[in-house]
Motif scaffolding. Structure first.
Motif, mmCIF file in Angstrom:
data_model
loop_
_atom_site.group_PDB
_atom_site.id
_atom_site.type_symbol
_atom_site.label_atom_id
_atom_site.label_comp_id
_atom_site.label_asym_id
_atom_site.label_seq_id
_atom_site.Cartn_x
_atom_site.Cartn_y
_atom_site.Cartn_z
ATOM 1 N N LYS A 11 0.898 -1.173 -0.142
ATOM 2 C CA LYS A 11 -0.202 -0.052 -0.015
ATOM 3 C C LYS A 11 0.805 1.198 -0.034
ATOM 4 O O LYS A 11 1.581 1.522 0.867
ATOM 5 N N HIS A 12 0.781 1.984 -1.045
ATOM 6 C CA HIS A 12 1.746 3.031 -1.207
ATOM 7 C C HIS A 12 1.238 4.482 -0.450
ATOM 8 O O HIS A 12 2.014 5.358 -0.584
ATOM 9 N N ASN A 13 0.249 4.411 0.011
ATOM 10 C CA ASN A 13 -0.254 5.509 0.812
ATOM 11 C C ASN A 13 0.055 5.547 2.218
ATOM 12 O O ASN A 13 -0.515 6.466 3.052
ATOM 13 N N VAL A 14 1.113 4.373 2.675
ATOM 14 C CA VAL A 14 1.392 4.481 4.267
ATOM 15 C C VAL A 14 2.779 4.125 4.094
ATOM 16 O O VAL A 14 3.469 3.939 3.033
ATOM 17 N N SER A 15 3.463 4.859 5.346
ATOM 18 C CA SER A 15 4.822 4.752 5.367
ATOM 19 C C SER A 15 5.411 3.452 5.990
ATOM 20 O O SER A 15 6.619 3.343 6.429
ATOM 21 N N TYR A 16 4.627 2.612 6.676
ATOM 22 C CA TYR A 16 4.877 1.358 7.332
ATOM 23 C C TYR A 16 5.612 0.636 6.358
ATOM 24 O O TYR A 16 5.274 0.240 5.195
ATOM 25 N N GLY A 17 6.657 -0.165 7.069
ATOM 26 C CA GLY A 17 7.546 -1.146 6.239
ATOM 27 C C GLY A 17 6.580 -2.319 5.684
ATOM 28 O O GLY A 17 5.515 -2.963 6.536
ATOM 29 N N TYR A 18 6.812 -2.685 4.559
ATOM 30 C CA TYR A 18 5.919 -3.737 3.890
ATOM 31 C C TYR A 18 6.884 -5.190 3.714
ATOM 32 O O TYR A 18 7.968 -5.053 3.511
ATOM 33 N N HIS A 19 6.250 -6.393 4.101
ATOM 34 C CA HIS A 19 6.683 -7.476 3.969
ATOM 35 C C HIS A 19 5.940 -8.404 3.007
ATOM 36 O O HIS A 19 4.768 -8.537 3.054
ATOM 37 N N ALA A 20 6.611 -8.878 1.972
ATOM 38 C CA ALA A 20 6.027 -9.868 0.870
ATOM 39 C C ALA A 20 5.233 -10.967 1.425
ATOM 40 O O ALA A 20 4.530 -11.557 0.944
ATOM 41 N N THR A 21 5.763 -11.659 2.714
ATOM 42 C CA THR A 21 5.121 -12.890 3.319
ATOM 43 C C THR A 21 5.087 -12.572 4.831
ATOM 44 O O THR A 21 5.822 -11.612 5.344
ATOM 45 N N ALA A 22 4.107 -13.428 5.269
ATOM 46 C CA ALA A 22 3.845 -13.239 6.694
ATOM 47 C C ALA A 22 5.086 -13.944 7.555
ATOM 48 O O ALA A 22 5.468 -13.457 8.740
ATOM 49 N N LEU A 23 5.662 -14.888 6.862
ATOM 50 C CA LEU A 23 7.010 -15.376 7.408
ATOM 51 C C LEU A 23 8.322 -14.274 7.668
ATOM 52 O O LEU A 23 8.633 -14.035 8.817
ATOM 53 N N ASP A 24 8.421 -13.463 6.564
ATOM 54 C CA ASP A 24 9.326 -12.308 6.821
ATOM 55 C C ASP A 24 8.865 -11.374 7.860
ATOM 56 O O ASP A 24 9.528 -10.794 8.525
ATOM 57 N N LEU A 25 7.477 -11.112 7.702
ATOM 58 C CA LEU A 25 7.025 -10.085 8.712
ATOM 59 C C LEU A 25 7.097 -10.577 10.230
ATOM 60 O O LEU A 25 7.416 -9.710 11.143
ATOM 61 N N ALA A 26 7.016 -11.956 10.427
ATOM 62 C CA ALA A 26 7.137 -12.561 11.797
ATOM 63 C C ALA A 26 8.495 -12.237 12.257
ATOM 64 O O ALA A 26 8.761 -12.133 13.380
ATOM 65 N N ALA A 27 9.364 -12.500 11.344
ATOM 66 C CA ALA A 27 10.971 -12.587 11.732
ATOM 67 C C ALA A 27 11.193 -11.274 12.137
ATOM 68 O O ALA A 27 12.319 -11.244 13.020
ATOM 69 N N GLY A 28 10.550 -10.375 11.807
ATOM 70 C CA GLY A 28 11.238 -8.923 12.192
ATOM 71 C C GLY A 28 10.091 -8.214 13.140
ATOM 72 O O GLY A 28 10.252 -7.003 13.196
ATOM 73 N N SER A 29 9.378 -8.931 13.782
ATOM 74 C CA SER A 29 8.426 -8.534 14.682
ATOM 75 C C SER A 29 8.525 -9.096 16.285
ATOM 76 O O SER A 29 8.743 -10.412 16.433
ATOM 77 N N ASP A 30 8.215 -8.281 17.229
ATOM 78 C CA ASP A 30 8.121 -8.728 18.566
ATOM 79 C C ASP A 30 6.480 -9.136 18.751
ATOM 80 O O ASP A 30 6.178 -9.888 19.666
#
Length: 324
Positions: free
Chosen positions: A185-204
């Motif tokens: 989504k190009h209208n937000v500044s949050y970091g985007y992850h293409a997979t849930a696995l990548d997202l989880a790896a960088g999240s608490d």
């Protein structure tokens, strides 16, 4: 004067809303009929004035699929009272020219508030502390070791209206937000992850706020839970089947994640027995959306969508595809 158009009512509307609609439409209300649903649908389809629109409940109660549409072929519009649409076969509705409206946006603020509440409770042990105090009032209350919310890296699966509202609230807590969805989504500044696995790896913290589709069923599986890690917390305010529940129970029991806040389950209202004894898990029944304010807004939206359909105007909340 032409007869009032017929509306099939399968959701238990408030008496005042029913009275309002009855002044404009002929209501075929399943709750006022002694017939079981299958027989009721057959009877309405055979009516001299079969229904052109239907008000239907949320997920799990009635499935709007080919069999349902075959039973009531006169329908041109389905108004669902839920935001989620895993109970509606959208391609089949589109193929038959049946318009679909949902409760988009109605529940977003309330579900987002609830998600944050679950997260704070898990991190700070509010419910666990309450239980401790009630059981052992005669003992000195040992402080429960928790963790602050400020500074946590929060990954949100599904940045739709609910996910976006959660993100805004957690930004105010000083959290670092990132997300995974079907597309960036190009209208937000949050970091985007293409997979849930990548997202989880960088999240608490991992918050599940996506629609339930074939692609998002068990989007949180063992690999995602392991990537979240032993210090991680999962919050699910979407649908139970978005998470592999058996793997979640194992991950919690084995200490492979730190805790969870859950208000949805695979087999509602049943909850896995192992979760009931875990003080690092906050459990509630599926209630995040149901505030009096949201229900009042829903009543207006249902009436507004029916008015728009019968006037030949665009629906207020048309569904063209499932968004996350």
């Amino acid at each position: 004067m032409p007869p009032s158009p017929s509306v099939l009512v399968l959701y238990r509307l408030k008496p005042a809303v029913l009275a309002d609609l009855a002044g404009r439409y002929r209501l075929l209300d399943s709750h006022a009929s002694p017939l079981p649903l299958d027989s009721f649908l057959v009877a309405t389809a055979a009516d001299d004035d079969p229904p052109r629109a239907a008000v239907v409940p949320g997920s799990g109660v009635v499935r709007i699929d080919a069999a349902f549409l075959d039973a009531v072929p006169s329908l041109g519009c389905v108004v669902s009272v839920s935001a989620g649409l895993n109970h509606v076969d959208l391609p089949e509705c589109a193929r038959r020219g049946v318009a679909v409206a949902n409760a988009a946006g109605i529940y977003s603020a309330d579900v987002a508030d609830y998600a944050v509440g679950l997260l704070v409770d898990v991190l700070r042990g509010v419910s666990a502390g309450d239980r401790f105090l009630r059981r052992r009032r005669h003992e000195f209350l040992q402080p429960l070791i928790g963790s602050r919310l400020c500074g946590k890296r929060v990954g949100i699966i599904g940045l739709g209206s609910i996910g976006s509202a959660i993100a805004r609230r957690l930004e105010a807590f000083g959290c670092v937000i990132s997300y995974h969805s079907r597309r960036q989504k190009h209208n937000v500044s949050y970091g985007y992850h293409a997979t849930a696995l990548d997202l989880a790896a960088g999240s608490d913290v991992l918050v599940v706020a996506c629609a339930l589709t074939a692609e998002t069923r068990h989007v949180v599986d063992r690999a995602v839970l392991d990537a979240l890690g032993s210090g991680g917390v999962l919050v699910n305010v979407a649908r139970g089947a978005n998470v592999d529940e058996a793997e979640l129970v194992r991950a919690l029991a084995e200490g492979r994640i730190a805790g969870a806040g859950l208000e949805v389950f695979d087999d509602e209202p049943n909850v896995p027995a192992q979760l009931l004894g875990m003080d690092n898990v906050v459990l509630t029944h599926h209630q995040a959306a149901f505030t009096p304010e949201a229900m009042t807004d829903l009543d207006r939206l249902v009436v507004g969508n029916l008015e728009a359909f019968f006037a030949g105007s665009p629906l207020l909340t048309p569904v063209l595809e499932v968004f996350d």
